[in-house]
Write an enzyme that holds these catalytic residues in place. Sequence first.
Site, PDB file in Angstrom:
ATOM      1  N   HIS A 251       0.861  -1.185   0.000  1.00 28.22           N
ATOM      2  CA  HIS A 251       0.000   0.000   0.000  1.00 28.22           C
ATOM      3  C   HIS A 251       0.895   1.232   0.000  1.00 28.22           C
ATOM      4  CE1 HIS A 251      -2.887   2.926   1.694  1.00 28.22           C
ATOM      5  NE2 HIS A 251      -3.852   2.094   1.373  1.00 28.22           N
TER       6      HIS A 251
ATOM      7  N   ASP B 231       2.976  -4.308   8.129  1.00 28.93           N
ATOM      8  CA  ASP B 231       1.688  -3.640   7.965  1.00 28.93           C
ATOM      9  C   ASP B 231       0.629  -4.722   8.036  1.00 28.93           C
ATOM     10  OD1 ASP B 231      -0.606  -2.345   7.228  1.00 28.93           O
ATOM     11  OD2 ASP B 231       0.143  -1.594   5.313  1.00 28.93           O
TER      12      ASP B 231
ATOM     13  N   GLN C 299      -4.517  -5.601   6.986  1.00 23.93           N
ATOM     14  CA  GLN C 299      -5.411  -6.547   6.331  1.00 23.93           C
ATOM     15  C   GLN C 299      -5.388  -7.931   6.974  1.00 23.93           C
ATOM     16  OE1 GLN C 299      -7.500  -5.801   3.838  1.00 23.93           O
ATOM     17  NE2 GLN C 299      -6.795  -3.718   3.474  1.00 23.93           N
TER      18      GLN C 299
ATOM     19  N   LYS D 247     -10.867  -1.081   9.784  1.00 19.13           N
ATOM     20  CA  LYS D 247     -10.996  -2.313   9.011  1.00 19.13           C
ATOM     21  C   LYS D 247     -11.372  -3.509   9.891  1.00 19.13           C
ATOM     22  CE  LYS D 247      -7.469  -0.765   5.688  1.00 19.13           C
ATOM     23  NZ  LYS D 247      -8.341  -0.346   4.587  1.00 19.13           N
TER      24      LYS D 247
ATOM     25  N   CYS E  56      -4.695   2.212  -3.759  1.00 20.20           N
ATOM     26  CA  CYS E  56      -3.497   2.762  -3.107  1.00 20.20           C
ATOM     27  C   CYS E  56      -2.320   1.796  -3.216  1.00 20.20           C
ATOM     28  CB  CYS E  56      -3.772   3.120  -1.643  1.00 20.20           C
ATOM     29  SG  CYS E  56      -5.001   4.408  -1.429  1.00 20.20           S
TER      30      CYS E  56
END
Length: 417
Positions: free
Chosen positions: A133, A208, A211, A234, A375
């Site tokens: 991202h 990261d 997700q 999220k 993104c």
Amino acid sequence: MTSTSLDVERIRKDFPIFSRELPDGRPLVYLDSGNSSQKPNLVIETMREHLALHYSNVGRAMHVLGAESTEAYEGARDKVAAFVGAARDEVVFTKNASEALNLVAYSFGNPANTDPRFTLGPGDEIVVTEMEHHSNIVPWQLLAQRTGATLKWFGVTDEGRLDLADGVITERTKIVSVAHQSNVLGTVNPVVELARRAHEAGALILLDASQSVPHHPVDVAALDADFVAFTGHKMVGPSGIGVLWARAELLDAMPPFLGGGEMIEAVWMDRSTYAPAPHKFEAGTPPIVEAIGLGAAVDYLTGVGLEAIEAHERELTRYALEALREVPRLRVIGPETLEARGGTVSFTMEGIHPHDVGQILDDQFGVAVRVGHHCARPLHLRFGIPATTRASFYLYNTTGEIDALVRGLHHVQKVFA
């Protein structure tokens, strides 16, 4: 509920948005949770109640409301820490995952940080991947520009997996920053192996996990990471709240990211001393109600069970991959098997722009998907495409909603035939 199967119809009743109708009486088919998830009543009512009955600033006021707000805010930190297997003082609240990633990048090459692990200059290397991202690319580009360090990256195979070629991580690498799960491909990356390579080279590793944390059980210690960033919106929580987890001794070594109230120990006109982590990184009035809402989101997801959510999404992904094969001239971008992948499926349709796909799905079928480069423009450039259509699943989705998506895609094909 902690079994490996979900009562999805009961879960959907917890989310008031699914009781509404779209214009023309169409039901909402929400397949965009990779962008932002919907919110259950528990989160909505917890935030409403705090605003209505308990709100005050935290860590300052010497009265009942101040104590109640502080207790709720710090209680949310305890919940988040337990959720990812961390110590509470290793959990820093930020406004989103992007800020968490930038916070770490700020520490590298910063003259205020004399720890050799964070020193960075010409000849040193920063390693990311081609599937990141923008939030996990741009801060490192800026850091390379400030310091003269070299930005390197792992490529992506045609199947949507990382090309773990040797020589990307070297003895000059200082930081490796990688998505735990791709927001486009659904690929779950081999982060434990990457952590091993980074640590053998003397580098630190940041994940990261925006997700992954909402969808799979995540234990920061088991991942062998040094830093983990994720976001509230999220994971059925509110926007405006994110999390940075880092090993305590690294947080101690890092300089403050922002200056102001609440992050200080003492201030004179010519110098200041700082509060210990995590408060050293939480300058000013924090997102109090948002953090409390995130704590409620953790309660909700824990009550449902991450193992059950993961199993449900795996079944949805299997069903979707099979169903999408029925759509002519549709190409899935990313892994077409369930191995090491999550519930995000991106695709293109030959001769049809994703923006047209998304608009027809929304206008005529009430199906909400994401279109664009999500993104992650460098990843799309790698596949030679400007954009994709992305369907992303969560605990409240059903196979019937995937059927609605496929019916809509067949209609799109007829429109452009």
